[in-house]
Design a protein around this motif. Structure first.
Motif, mmCIF file in Angstrom:
data_model
loop_
_atom_site.group_PDB
_atom_site.id
_atom_site.type_symbol
_atom_site.label_atom_id
_atom_site.label_comp_id
_atom_site.label_asym_id
_atom_site.label_seq_id
_atom_site.Cartn_x
_atom_site.Cartn_y
_atom_site.Cartn_z
ATOM 1 N N GLU A 1 0.754 -1.253 0.096
ATOM 2 C CA GLU A 1 0.112 -0.010 0.041
ATOM 3 C C GLU A 1 0.933 1.303 0.024
ATOM 4 O OE1 GLU A 1 -2.116 -1.382 3.558
ATOM 5 O OE2 GLU A 1 -3.860 -0.619 2.681
ATOM 6 N N GLU A 2 1.803 1.214 0.860
ATOM 7 C CA GLU A 2 2.752 2.514 0.705
ATOM 8 C C GLU A 2 3.474 2.569 -0.388
ATOM 9 O OE1 GLU A 2 4.168 2.477 5.549
ATOM 10 O OE2 GLU A 2 5.149 0.920 4.353
ATOM 11 N N GLU A 36 1.219 -6.062 4.843
ATOM 12 C CA GLU A 36 1.473 -5.583 6.188
ATOM 13 C C GLU A 36 1.400 -6.537 7.106
ATOM 14 O OE1 GLU A 36 -0.746 -2.179 9.112
ATOM 15 O OE2 GLU A 36 -1.501 -2.578 7.162
ATOM 16 N N VAL A 92 1.679 3.119 6.437
ATOM 17 C CA VAL A 92 0.608 2.686 7.001
ATOM 18 C C VAL A 92 0.339 2.905 8.398
ATOM 19 C CG1 VAL A 92 0.479 0.629 5.400
ATOM 20 C CG2 VAL A 92 1.934 0.529 7.358
ATOM 21 N N ARG A 112 -2.517 5.146 10.287
ATOM 22 C CA ARG A 112 -3.926 4.696 10.513
ATOM 23 C C ARG A 112 -4.195 4.758 12.027
ATOM 24 N NH1 ARG A 112 -3.510 -0.676 7.005
ATOM 25 N NH2 ARG A 112 -4.049 0.161 5.130
ATOM 26 N N ILE A 160 -3.794 6.159 4.423
ATOM 27 C CA ILE A 160 -2.304 6.042 4.832
ATOM 28 C C ILE A 160 -1.397 7.102 4.015
ATOM 29 C CG2 ILE A 160 -2.477 3.444 4.771
ATOM 30 C CD1 ILE A 160 -0.856 3.162 2.051
#
Lengths: 423, 423
Positions: free
Chosen positions: A198-199, A243, A348, A351, A379
């Motif tokens: 995601e990052e 993650e 992340v 959050r 994020i």
């Protein structure tokens, strides 16, 4: 012993000397007992040479024929790398996209992979051979050669890694990993040992050009551990995975991304009625202009202002579209600014941490930098500022989130995940 | 309307300008209503560039990988020619050897065609498309890319013409046809409108480099009418077909071929016992030296002399082998001569004409040229003479067999077979 899919881009295989150096590197992994599949791009310059030949003939080459032409680039590289491996005494065999076979849809020049028959590759691996696969290309259900479009070789590597359930997909590039921010802007930028998909997606889409976003999405979807590392230097690079809360303490912010490539447009005095956002954005989208950030402010007198950013080269065109929209809507005015930059903090960890936005705004305020637009995701927090403050903002944020300090405790735990010795 | 398979070699497609010129030519045939399959080679220089890349890496590239590498050359040309045709408004589609598919045996770098699936090609022709096929390459039963070796594109064209039952296989080259002899030696050499496969084979193997011998054999075997013509000039070239006694009166001699590339070796005083020819030639053949003419003279005292010719660059090596053979056999001596030339008259008509040899020897004798060796076949008589008399001999024979005179009556009948207007 592990199964690695290793991808080498055009610069890494740009000359026959470099191809021989890559062969040595690959053979090193093989001798250590690993199973290796190598994915290669065309030698740097070759794709442009081929495009040049086509453009000598026509400005509008047929896409099916363009794919036939361009796919020869990687085919040359797979043959040469296999020869170089064999010369070292390393058994190797090359495959084109159609030979593997990497089945795609019929969208020539930007095909999407639908299925990979991994049987040939598996048989060769079982026989102890290194398998060398042409990136960027596949074959459709009609037997026509297709290509995957920009960054397609990364996608080939990830898709093969997913199909083979490889332990890692290693993308060799001319940088040694993913950094907390651009080292050309911040001297103290650090290489990250680890980052999440995601990052990485937020970093990539915000302008860290290390990996093609499509390959990262693909790796995330199939949970293929992805590692970015240098073709030319030793080092363990940056590992990109899902993650994993159980083993990792997340830093609040992993990196600072930025983009000077945007411009913003504001249409103000828009009647605040349902459907006005649609009536503004649809003509923009119909004109094939991509919109990035969108902000709508509550206004007075039942009127609202609507601001969005576009790629800078679409600025003029988007302005023209917007002015005719303004006339139709009875909006007050359209104003624009090309001299902006977008800066984003990504992580992340944010959050579960309150106050990240506050800390970001404080850091910018301390430097006297005015924030023109704000947009947030789970994020990521992005702000638009005056372009001239870009470097200052990035340095201030890098320091405020302590990205220049080695995260001793966290890093120590992370290093447990790394196969190679840590720095 | 006819179905033509047209083959263009590397020089004819050497630049994108030339590819566009070929596209115009092909489109002209298509507009005239003919169905066209085009077979192309790699752009001139491209194969050497690829070989150069391989030789940067290794002196002994794997043959499978060499085929993967070299087959990209024709793949580039088919894409570019298809684009050029499409630009003119001519529907076209390209196929690699594996796409067609041209199934070969597994002998990499010198594969032989076993079968052609002509279905794709047929469908495209039915849809009105020009089909552009990569010459020189195929695919084996394992799915590996193969190449057909030297002159392979001619073979691809003939094999496709046979599979499609084409009306004609047209080989476009840089000469405008097959001549009665080399025009550089005899000014009055004439282009032949027609020649038989057998004559062409004898001409080709004797040094007329117009067509690869393998393609001519293939065309003869499957009775594919073959036409040699110029890529750059207009003209109907030379048609090569089966002999057709009913419609053609054969000239006695169709052409004069010659070769300066040989050397002769004589081993004399060989005991005249069974098996001596074998004991002489086997060591030569074991040393991979090709032998052309072989003559054995009856000798005296139960001894015989044995003379043969080899390629001139094998002369030294063959001499060394022969001297050790002489020692073993107790032969008297080995002598050799590099300064020789072979001159041959070729013609299917000589089968039914007595006195052809006499006429040949008379013509040479009239010029004071000594004949060192003689060898004959059904449609050919070859002699070895001193190299310095080569041009004189060719001119004398060309004139003696009246090859410089237009064969008005015979040609008139032949022209009835030609699709285009005659010269």
């Amino acid at each position: 012993m592990a199964l690695y899919v290793q991808k080498f881009g055009g610069t890494s295989v740009g000359t026959t000397e470099r191809i021989e150096a890559i062969a040595e590197k690959v053979f090193g992994f093989r001798k250590a007992g690993h199973d290796i599949v190598v994915v290669v791009s065309a030698m740097s310059g070759e794709t442009n040479r081929l495009i040049g030949l086509a453009s000598n003939i026509t400005d509008e080459p047929g896409q099916r024929e363009m794919d036939v032409l361009l796919s020869t680039g990687e085919q040359v590289t797979i043959a040469l790398l296999s020869m170089a491996l064999q010369k070292l005494g390393c058994e190797a065999r090359s495959y084109t996209g159609s030979q593997v076979r990497i089945l795609t849809d019929r969208a020539h020049t930007k095909a999407r992979i639908q299925h990979i028959d991994e049987q040939h590759v598996r048989e060769d691996l079982n026989a102890g051979r290194v398998v060398v696969v042409a990136g960027f290309q596949g074959v459709n259900d009609l037997g026509d050669i297709t290509t995957l479009g920009r960054g397609g070789s990364d996608t080939t590597a990830v898709a093969l890694a997913a199909a083979l359930k490889a332990d890692e997909c290693q993308i060799y590039t001319d940088v040694d990993g993913v950094y907390t921010t651009d080292p050309r802007v911040v001297d103290s930028a650090r290489r990250l040992n680890h980052i999440t998909f995601e990052e990485m997606l937020e970093m990539a889409s915000l302008g860290s050009k290390v990996l093609q976003i499509r390959a990262v999405e693909f790796a995330g979807k199939y949970n293929v551990p992805l590692r970015v590392l240098s073709s030319f230097q030793e080092g363990e690079g940056t590992l990109i995975t899902m993650e994993d809360d159980s083993t990792m303490e997340q830093p609040v912010v992993s990196g600072i991304a930025f983009n000077r490539d945007e411009a913003k447009l504001t249409i103000s005095g828009v009647p605040d009625t349902p459907g006005s956002a649609l009536r503004i954005l649809k003509p923009i989208s119909d004109a094939n202009i991509e919109v990035d950030m969108i902000v709508q402010n509550v206004g007075e007198d039942d009127r609202t202002a609507f601001t969005f950013t576009v790629l800078r080269h679409d600025f003029k065109r988007a302005g023209d579209v917007l002015r005719s929209v303004a006339a139709e809507l009875g909006a007050r005015e359209v104003i624009g600014n090309e001299k902006i930059a977008k800066v984003s903090i990504v992580g992340v960890g944010m959050r579960s941490h309150a106050g990240v936005a506050t800390k970001m705004f404080e850091a910018l305020s301390n430097e006297g930098i005015n924030i023109q637009m704000i947009s947030t995701s789970e994020i990521k927090i992005s702000v638009v500022i005056d372009e001239k403050y870009l470097e200052l903002a990035v340095r201030a944020l890098h320091s405020a989130f302590e990205l220049d300090k080695p995260l001793v405790e966290v890093e120590a735990r992370r290093n447990g995940l790394m196969p190679a010795a840590s720095s």
